[in-house]
Design a protein around this motif. Structure first.
Motif, PDB file in Angstrom:
ATOM      1  N   LEU A   1       0.830  -1.201   0.000  1.00  0.00           N
ATOM      2  CA  LEU A   1       0.000   0.000   0.000  1.00  0.00           C
ATOM      3  C   LEU A   1       0.870   1.258   0.000  1.00  0.00           C
ATOM      4  N   ASP A   2       1.979   1.226   0.704  1.00  0.00           N
ATOM      5  CA  ASP A   2       2.869   2.388   0.752  1.00  0.00           C
ATOM      6  C   ASP A   2       3.464   2.695  -0.620  1.00  0.00           C
ATOM      7  N   ILE A   3       3.664   1.661  -1.444  1.00  0.00           N
ATOM      8  CA  ILE A   3       4.154   1.868  -2.810  1.00  0.00           C
ATOM      9  C   ILE A   3       3.137   2.705  -3.587  1.00  0.00           C
ATOM     10  N   VAL A   4       1.855   2.380  -3.433  1.00  0.00           N
ATOM     11  CA  VAL A   4       0.784   3.127  -4.097  1.00  0.00           C
ATOM     12  C   VAL A   4       0.740   4.560  -3.579  1.00  0.00           C
ATOM     13  N   ILE A   5       0.913   4.731  -2.279  1.00  0.00           N
ATOM     14  CA  ILE A   5       0.905   6.076  -1.683  1.00  0.00           C
ATOM     15  C   ILE A   5       2.048   6.914  -2.251  1.00  0.00           C
ATOM     16  N   ALA A   6       3.250   6.339  -2.360  1.00  0.00           N
ATOM     17  CA  ALA A   6       4.401   7.071  -2.900  1.00  0.00           C
ATOM     18  C   ALA A   6       4.161   7.445  -4.361  1.00  0.00           C
TER      19      ALA A   6
ATOM     20  N   LEU B   1      10.975   2.148  -7.901  1.00  0.00           N
ATOM     21  CA  LEU B   1      11.947   2.433  -6.843  1.00  0.00           C
ATOM     22  C   LEU B   1      11.387   2.093  -5.468  1.00  0.00           C
ATOM     23  N   ALA B   2      10.115   2.426  -5.230  1.00  0.00           N
ATOM     24  CA  ALA B   2       9.497   2.099  -3.939  1.00  0.00           C
ATOM     25  C   ALA B   2       9.369   0.585  -3.767  1.00  0.00           C
ATOM     26  N   ARG B   3       9.046  -0.117  -4.848  1.00  0.00           N
ATOM     27  CA  ARG B   3       8.953  -1.580  -4.792  1.00  0.00           C
ATOM     28  C   ARG B   3      10.312  -2.187  -4.416  1.00  0.00           C
ATOM     29  N   ASN B   4      11.383  -1.625  -4.968  1.00  0.00           N
ATOM     30  CA  ASN B   4      12.722  -2.116  -4.622  1.00  0.00           C
ATOM     31  C   ASN B   4      13.030  -1.906  -3.143  1.00  0.00           C
ATOM     32  N   ILE B   5      12.627  -0.760  -2.603  1.00  0.00           N
ATOM     33  CA  ILE B   5      12.822  -0.529  -1.171  1.00  0.00           C
ATOM     34  C   ILE B   5      12.114  -1.629  -0.383  1.00  0.00           C
ATOM     35  N   PHE B   6      10.853  -1.867  -0.716  1.00  0.00           N
ATOM     36  CA  PHE B   6      10.056  -2.860   0.007  1.00  0.00           C
ATOM     37  C   PHE B   6      10.650  -4.263  -0.128  1.00  0.00           C
ATOM     38  N   LEU B   7      11.015  -4.657  -1.351  1.00  0.00           N
ATOM     39  CA  LEU B   7      11.512  -6.014  -1.590  1.00  0.00           C
ATOM     40  C   LEU B   7      12.883  -6.276  -0.981  1.00  0.00           C
ATOM     41  N   TYR B   8      13.780  -5.310  -1.092  1.00  0.00           N
ATOM     42  CA  TYR B   8      15.182  -5.568  -0.742  1.00  0.00           C
ATOM     43  C   TYR B   8      15.610  -4.996   0.596  1.00  0.00           C
ATOM     44  N   ALA B   9      14.939  -3.945   1.061  1.00  0.00           N
ATOM     45  CA  ALA B   9      15.333  -3.334   2.333  1.00  0.00           C
ATOM     46  C   ALA B   9      14.263  -3.501   3.410  1.00  0.00           C
ATOM     47  N   GLY B  10      13.029  -3.743   2.985  1.00  0.00           N
ATOM     48  CA  GLY B  10      11.943  -3.899   3.948  1.00  0.00           C
ATOM     49  C   GLY B  10      11.265  -2.597   4.297  1.00  0.00           C
ATOM     50  N   THR B  11      12.054  -1.553   4.478  1.00  0.00           N
ATOM     51  CA  THR B  11      11.501  -0.248   4.815  1.00  0.00           C
ATOM     52  C   THR B  11      12.443   0.854   4.325  1.00  0.00           C
TER      53      THR B  11
ATOM     54  N   ALA C   1       2.851  10.158 -15.853  1.00  0.00           N
ATOM     55  CA  ALA C   1       2.867   8.690 -15.874  1.00  0.00           C
ATOM     56  C   ALA C   1       4.292   8.161 -15.750  1.00  0.00           C
ATOM     57  N   ARG C   2       5.225   8.769 -16.449  1.00  0.00           N
ATOM     58  CA  ARG C   2       6.633   8.335 -16.369  1.00  0.00           C
ATOM     59  C   ARG C   2       7.146   8.445 -14.937  1.00  0.00           C
ATOM     60  N   ILE C   3       6.862   9.564 -14.305  1.00  0.00           N
ATOM     61  CA  ILE C   3       7.308   9.785 -12.923  1.00  0.00           C
ATOM     62  C   ILE C   3       6.672   8.759 -11.997  1.00  0.00           C
ATOM     63  N   ALA C   4       5.375   8.535 -12.145  1.00  0.00           N
ATOM     64  CA  ALA C   4       4.664   7.582 -11.285  1.00  0.00           C
ATOM     65  C   ALA C   4       5.213   6.164 -11.450  1.00  0.00           C
ATOM     66  N   ILE C   5       5.497   5.763 -12.686  1.00  0.00           N
ATOM     67  CA  ILE C   5       6.040   4.424 -12.923  1.00  0.00           C
ATOM     68  C   ILE C   5       7.429   4.294 -12.307  1.00  0.00           C
ATOM     69  N   ALA C   6       8.275   5.294 -12.483  1.00  0.00           N
ATOM     70  CA  ALA C   6       9.617   5.244 -11.903  1.00  0.00           C
ATOM     71  C   ALA C   6       9.545   5.139 -10.377  1.00  0.00           C
ATOM     72  N   VAL C   7       8.665   5.936  -9.766  1.00  0.00           N
ATOM     73  CA  VAL C   7       8.528   5.889  -8.308  1.00  0.00           C
ATOM     74  C   VAL C   7       8.001   4.534  -7.856  1.00  0.00           C
ATOM     75  N   SER C   8       7.068   3.965  -8.591  1.00  0.00           N
ATOM     76  CA  SER C   8       6.564   2.623  -8.250  1.00  0.00           C
ATOM     77  C   SER C   8       7.700   1.611  -8.223  1.00  0.00           C
TER      78      SER C   8
END
Length: 133
Positions: free
Chosen positions: A13-18, A46-56, A37-44
């Motif tokens: 959910l935080d990925i969507v918020i970002a 990058l935020a997904r990578n934070i969640f997957l690899y760092a947790g937070t 759209a380009r900005i939103a996709i890039a942020v999605s």
């Protein structure tokens, strides 16, 4: 310029918020629909990578100005494991998650500027910018 707004990334959910925060900021700044759209996709991505690899971590979105040009800056920070080899992760097709995401190279292509700083055991900071035409 404002200090920016941050989204803490801890869940899907935080990925969507970002993503929404970045898109809304870009829209309010007068970016066109395609750049939004380009900005939103890039942020999605990058935020997904934070969640997957760092947790937070955090995604901070701010308006910037340089030499009379206005733009949006996104800073993605985590205190995760870090990236051992930035050159490898920036290669098209590289994936550690076998996901369908576009990876860091795809996010880089969507933005005008893209910088990675990472240290193993310390974390990663990615700063990217898109300038209004």
């Amino acid at each position: 310029m404002p200090q920016g707004k941050a989204a803490v990334i801890r869940s899907d959910l935080d990925i969507v918020i970002a993503r929404t925060l970045a898109r809304d900021t870009a829209k309010n700044m007068g970016f066109g629909a395609i750049d939004q759209a380009r900005i939103a996709i890039a942020v999605s991505e990058l935020a997904r990578n934070i969640f997957l690899y760092a947790g937070t971590g955090t995604v901070t979105v701010r308006e910037i100005e340089r030499t009379g040009r206005r733009g949006i800056e996104i800073v993605c920070e985590d205190q995760g494991p870090g990236i051992a080899n930035i050159d490898i992760v920036m290669q098209d097709g590289y994936s550690t998650s076998r996901g369908m995401g576009m990876g860091l190279p795809g996010a880089k292509r969507l933005m005008d500027e893209f910088e990675i700083r990472s240290q193993e055991g310390v974390g990663t900071t990615i700063t990217c910018r898109k300038w209004r035409m």
